[in-house]
Write a protein that holds these residues in place. Structure first.
Motif, short mmCIF file in Angstrom:
data_model
loop_
_atom_site.label_atom_id
_atom_site.label_comp_id
_atom_site.label_asym_id
_atom_site.label_seq_id
_atom_site.Cartn_x
_atom_site.Cartn_y
_atom_site.Cartn_z
N THR A 261 0.84 -1.20 0.00
CA THR A 261 0.00 0.00 0.00
C THR A 261 0.87 1.25 0.00
O THR A 261 0.60 2.22 -0.72
CB THR A 261 -0.94 0.00 1.23
OG1 THR A 261 -1.82 -1.12 1.12
CG2 THR A 261 -1.76 1.28 1.30
N GLN B 254 -7.98 0.62 -0.39
CA GLN B 254 -8.18 -0.68 0.24
C GLN B 254 -9.59 -0.78 0.83
O GLN B 254 -10.19 -1.84 0.83
CB GLN B 254 -7.11 -0.92 1.31
CG GLN B 254 -6.76 -2.38 1.46
CD GLN B 254 -5.42 -2.59 2.16
OE1 GLN B 254 -4.62 -1.68 2.32
NE2 GLN B 254 -5.20 -3.82 2.60
N ASP C 299 -5.58 -1.61 -5.05
CA ASP C 299 -5.06 -2.07 -3.76
C ASP C 299 -6.01 -3.10 -3.13
O ASP C 299 -7.03 -2.74 -2.57
CB ASP C 299 -4.86 -0.88 -2.81
CG ASP C 299 -4.04 -1.26 -1.59
OD1 ASP C 299 -3.64 -2.43 -1.46
OD2 ASP C 299 -3.80 -0.37 -0.75
N GLU C 300 -5.65 -4.35 -3.24
CA GLU C 300 -6.44 -5.47 -2.70
C GLU C 300 -7.92 -5.34 -3.02
O GLU C 300 -8.76 -5.35 -2.13
CB GLU C 300 -6.22 -5.58 -1.19
CG GLU C 300 -4.75 -5.80 -0.87
CD GLU C 300 -4.50 -6.62 0.40
OE1 GLU C 300 -5.43 -7.30 0.86
OE2 GLU C 300 -3.38 -6.57 0.89
MG LIG Z 1 -1.96 -2.87 2.18
#
Ligand SMILES: [Mg+2]
Ligand SMILES: Nc1ncnc2c1ncn2[C@@H]1O[C@H](COP(=O)(O)OP(=O)(O)O)[C@@H](O)[C@H]1O
Length: 253
Positions: free
Chosen positions: A45, A88, A173-174
């Motif tokens: 991140t 995220q 991000d994820e």
């Molecule tokens: Mg992360």
């Protein structure tokens, strides 16, 4: 070789004494889905935060977008230059339609965008319609996010990032966090299809199964350092990768 869309050269991020990203040099090639993997706390991140201009006081090294240095530029300037990202935590407006969620995102454009809209008010709606069509979301455009499956909600997040600017690369991000196995599979297929359509993306995920299945090229961070890079086939048999994910077979999700 063509110029990579995104390249970092010795990117380093320090938080006090902690080296969260340590001298990372990597590339994301045009038209590819690049994966960035690594255990929790590896700096994934932070890497995206630094690339997108959110850590001006902590980051050093160089970031290049299509060969041009973009180091030190502010996040809104970078967004305008085609660097789009998702977060995220997915935050959608649950009480307005999918279409309106995308409209709100496109309004986050700069003064230049507002001026363009003034002269051509339909431009924004054209872009929203275009993205809805590309992501095959036209049939859910008038529904509210609360009525959708988790996987569909995640795709609204992707659509929102694509609408926000003329995207050169989308950093995710994820994006599959919280999805079950089937939803993750569906979501991965959607991302792959978008890349096959011409988009360039960087996908962060700790779900090795997803990354190995859909990415063209993968980089792995451990404790902020770029440990290894390769194709999914190379990563599957890489001792560093196996060691970092010890106890989990590389094919698992
Ligand atoms: Mg992360
Ligand atoms: N704003 C911050 N201040 C201090 N430390 C941070 C900050 N953001 C992240 N970190 C630390 O940097 C390291 C990398 O974190 P992160 O980039 O979130 O990892 P990942 O996304 O790979 O799980 C971790 O040790 C984390 O605690």
């Amino acid at each position: 070789m063509t110029t990579p869309i995104l390249r970092t050269d010795g990117l380093t991020v320090r938080f006090g004494g902690l080296l969260a990203v340590n001298d990372v040099s990597l590339t994301c090639e045009k038209g590819q889905l690049t994966g960035l993997i690594g255990p929790n706390g590896a700096g994934k991140t932070t890497f995206i935060d630094a690339v997108t201009g959110f850590l001006p006081d902590n980051a050093s090294g160089d970031v290049l977008l299509e060969g041009q240095s973009i180091s030190g530029l502010a996040p809104h300037v970078l967004a305008h230059q085609g660097l789009s990202r998702t977060w995220q935590t997915l935050e959608l407006f649950d009480d307005i339609s999918v279409r309106a969620n995308l409209g709100v995102a496109s309004e986050r454009l700069t003064v230049g965008g507002a001026v363009r809209d003034f002269f051509r008010p339909s431009a924004r709606h054209d872009r929203v319609a275009e993205v809805l069509e590309q992501l095959e979301m036209t049939d859910i455009a008038d529904r509210q996010p609360r009525e959708l499956s988790q996987g569909q909600r995640k795709m609204v997040g992707v659509a929102r990032a694509l609408v926000a600017s003329t995207t050169k690369i989308l950093l995710l991000d994820e994006p599959a966090a919280g999805l079950d196995k089937n939803e993750t599979q569906w979501f991965g297929d959607q991302l792959r299809a978008l890349v096959d359509d011409g988009y360039t993306m960087l996908l962060i995920d700790h779900d090795m199964g997803l990354v190995l299945r859909v990415c063209d090229h993968i980089h792995m961070l451990v404790f902020g350092e770029l440990i290894t890079s390769g194709t999914p086939e190379q990563m599957r048999s890489d001792p560093e990768v196996i060691a970092a994910y010890l106890g989990r077979s590389a094919g698992d999700s």
